[in-house]
Design an enzyme around this catalytic site. Structure first.
Site, short mmCIF file in Angstrom:
data_model
loop_
_atom_site.label_atom_id
_atom_site.label_comp_id
_atom_site.label_asym_id
_atom_site.label_seq_id
_atom_site.Cartn_x
_atom_site.Cartn_y
_atom_site.Cartn_z
N HIS A 134 -121.56 -12.49 -67.40
CA HIS A 134 -121.83 -12.75 -65.99
C HIS A 134 -121.14 -11.66 -65.18
O HIS A 134 -119.98 -11.32 -65.43
CB HIS A 134 -121.28 -14.13 -65.62
CG HIS A 134 -121.34 -14.42 -64.16
ND1 HIS A 134 -122.46 -14.18 -63.40
CD2 HIS A 134 -120.41 -14.93 -63.31
CE1 HIS A 134 -122.21 -14.52 -62.15
NE2 HIS A 134 -120.97 -14.97 -62.06
N CYS A 156 -123.25 -20.23 -61.23
CA CYS A 156 -123.35 -18.92 -61.91
C CYS A 156 -123.61 -19.05 -63.41
O CYS A 156 -124.00 -18.08 -64.05
CB CYS A 156 -122.08 -18.10 -61.67
SG CYS A 156 -121.83 -17.69 -59.94
N ASN A 198 -122.61 -9.77 -57.73
CA ASN A 198 -122.71 -11.05 -58.43
C ASN A 198 -123.98 -11.77 -57.95
O ASN A 198 -124.03 -12.25 -56.82
CB ASN A 198 -121.46 -11.88 -58.13
CG ASN A 198 -121.46 -13.23 -58.84
OD1 ASN A 198 -122.48 -13.67 -59.36
ND2 ASN A 198 -120.31 -13.88 -58.83
O1 UT7 Z 1 -119.28 -16.09 -59.94
C1 UT7 Z 1 -118.27 -17.04 -60.06
C2 UT7 Z 1 -117.03 -16.44 -60.49
N1 UT7 Z 1 -116.40 -15.72 -59.39
C3 UT7 Z 1 -115.48 -14.87 -59.68
O2 UT7 Z 1 -115.23 -14.67 -60.85
C4 UT7 Z 1 -114.67 -14.20 -58.59
C5 UT7 Z 1 -113.28 -14.12 -59.07
N2 UT7 Z 1 -112.35 -13.49 -58.13
C6 UT7 Z 1 -112.37 -12.18 -57.82
O3 UT7 Z 1 -113.25 -11.45 -58.25
C7 UT7 Z 1 -111.23 -11.63 -57.02
O4 UT7 Z 1 -110.23 -12.60 -56.90
C8 UT7 Z 1 -111.64 -11.16 -55.60
C9 UT7 Z 1 -112.46 -9.90 -55.70
C10 UT7 Z 1 -112.43 -12.27 -54.90
C11 UT7 Z 1 -110.43 -10.86 -54.77
O5 UT7 Z 1 -109.60 -9.90 -55.41
P1 UT7 Z 1 -108.04 -10.13 -55.54
O6 UT7 Z 1 -107.47 -8.95 -56.18
O7 UT7 Z 1 -107.85 -11.45 -56.22
O8 UT7 Z 1 -107.57 -10.16 -54.04
P2 UT7 Z 1 -106.88 -11.34 -53.22
O9 UT7 Z 1 -107.84 -12.45 -52.98
O10 UT7 Z 1 -105.55 -11.69 -53.88
O11 UT7 Z 1 -106.60 -10.63 -51.85
C12 UT7 Z 1 -105.74 -9.49 -51.76
C13 UT7 Z 1 -105.79 -8.95 -50.36
C14 UT7 Z 1 -105.61 -10.00 -49.27
O12 UT7 Z 1 -104.85 -9.44 -48.23
P3 UT7 Z 1 -103.28 -9.78 -48.08
O13 UT7 Z 1 -103.19 -11.27 -47.95
O14 UT7 Z 1 -102.65 -9.28 -49.36
O15 UT7 Z 1 -102.88 -9.03 -46.88
C15 UT7 Z 1 -107.01 -10.23 -48.77
O16 UT7 Z 1 -107.04 -10.66 -47.43
O17 UT7 Z 1 -107.06 -8.34 -50.11
C16 UT7 Z 1 -107.60 -8.85 -48.88
N3 UT7 Z 1 -109.05 -8.83 -48.96
C17 UT7 Z 1 -109.80 -7.79 -48.58
N4 UT7 Z 1 -109.47 -6.60 -48.05
C18 UT7 Z 1 -110.48 -5.74 -47.79
C19 UT7 Z 1 -109.86 -9.81 -49.45
N5 UT7 Z 1 -111.14 -9.42 -49.38
C20 UT7 Z 1 -111.12 -8.16 -48.84
C21 UT7 Z 1 -112.13 -7.23 -48.52
N6 UT7 Z 1 -111.77 -6.06 -48.01
N7 UT7 Z 1 -113.43 -7.47 -48.74
#
Ligand code: UT7
Length: 329
Positions: free
Chosen positions: A251, A115, A281
């Site tokens: 980004h 990225c 992204n």
């Molecule tokens: O380009 C390179 C750089 N990349 C990035 O900067 C990405 C950085 N990370 C992020 O943007 C965020 O961490 C995410 C958007 C990927 C995830 O958001 P989050 O607030 O960190 O969520 P999480 O991974 O802690 O997941 C929270 C919950 C989980 O469920 P439980 O375990 O709490 O029951 C996930 O399973 O959200 C769930 N979840 C979803 N639910 C509905 C994860 N993806 C989804 C989804 N739809 N698409």
């Protein structure tokens, strides 16, 4: 001091026609428009057609940038292309773009910084131009990330999209004007973080392409800190304060990251360009696509100071400070 500086002649972009909305995704994996919009700010992303490859997207973006600069392929003697989704293992996507544009002189090669690919490519081209080795460069960030997504993994497949952005950089005599072009670049990488964001395959290991894997919330925390550090570092290197920067073009990974970085740096979000809602992204393409969008809608103007930043797998991260100088002097 070098006899040369660089000038930004133009910025262009290309997005594939097909749009995939959050509602579309909710029919593929267990997710909702509300979750994606709230946790990421993304509403839709563009997806390349089956017949479109990264070099096709890159060529369209390059043609757009050339046309905006009033130049042709004959004016280009360097192509540096950031991508992590090349058409083939080899030859490089840059040489394919070279051939598609009809460029027959100079050199073309890819840069792999995921990225951060556009920032790393910009830094590379800038160095060659300042050294006097090439005259005019196309710097491109282009991706078909959709091809390496695991479409059954809701935690990653909702985040990414396809696209390409391109910039024409030109060698100018140093000091004319003194403060235009690429003013400073800050590049960083740290391979200790490779397990947080990677593709689980490759030609020399699995002999496959692999799929994108990410520990999202850990990447999130690193992103805010590392981006903030490199933004401060690049401003310091150029001797400007963040208050003097007209526009921040980050980004486009997640709106919450953009907001957290702005807060960390004490920057008003009105000065932060965001296309994350429309593009998702697009990896190496995200910064030039956002820059092109903000030039197109009249926000970013000639003479303004623009600070771009990115972070990606590796980790790689960095920032670049440019002053727009697109009008012929
Ligand atoms: O380009 C390179 C750089 N990349 C990035 O900067 C990405 C950085 N990370 C992020 O943007 C965020 O961490 C995410 C958007 C990927 C995830 O958001 P989050 O607030 O960190 O969520 P999480 O991974 O802690 O997941 C929270 C919950 C989980 O469920 P439980 O375990 O709490 O029951 C996930 O399973 O959200 C769930 N979840 C979803 N639910 C509905 C994860 N993806 C989804 C989804 N739809 N698409």
């Amino acid at each position: 001091m070098s006899a040369y500086a660089t000038r930004v002649r133009s910025v262009g972009g290309y997005l594939p026609a097909k749009v995939l909305t959050n509602a579309d995704l909710s029919r593929i994996v267990s997710t909702t428009d509300e979750w994606i919009a709230e946790r990421t700010g993304i509403r839709q992303r563009h997806i390349a057609a089956d017949c479109e490859t990264t070099s096709d997207l890159a060529t369209r973006a390059a043609e757009d940038a050339l046309q905006r600069a009033g130049l042709t392929a004959d004016d280009i003697d360097l192509i540096v292309l950031g991508t992590t989704t090349p058409d083939f293992t080899f030859p490089s996507t840059a040489t394919m773009v070279q051939q598609k544009l009809g460029v027959t002189r100079g050199a073309a090669f890819d840069v792999q910084a995921v990225c951060s690919g556009f920032i790393f490519s910009l830094a590379t081209a800038d160095n060659f131009l300042v050294r006097g080795q090439f005259e005019r460069a196309l710097v491109i960030g282009a991706e078909t990330l959709s091809r390496i997504l695991d479409w059954s993994d809701r935690s990653t497949c909702v985040l990414f999209g396809d696209g390409a952005g391109a910039m024409v950089l030109e060698r100018t005599p140093a000091g004319k004007p003194a403060d235009a072009g690429v003013l400073a670049v800050e590049l960083r990488s740290d391979g200790r973080f490779r397990d947080l964001l990677f593709a689980d395959g490759g030609p020399s290991s699995t002999r496959t392409t692999g799929k994108l894997r990410m520990a999202g919330n850990q990447v999130f925390k690193h992103a805010v800190l590392k981006i903030s550090e490199s933004v401060r570092a690049v401003a310091e290197r150029a001797g400007v304060s963040l208050d003097e920067v007209d526009w921040f073009v980050p980004h486009q990974a997640n709106q919450r990251i953009l907001t957290a970085v702005a807060r960390e740096l004490g920057v008003d979000e009105a000065r932060v360009v965001s296309t994350v809602a429309q593009h998702g992204n697009t990896s190496a393409a995200s910064v030039p696509l956002a820059l092109a969008a903000a030039i197109d809608d009249g926000r970013i103007k000639d003479g303004e100071l623009v600070l771009m930043e990115a972070i990606g797998g590796g980790f790689t991260w960095g920032a670049a400070l440019i002053r727009m100088g697109m009008k012929q002097s």
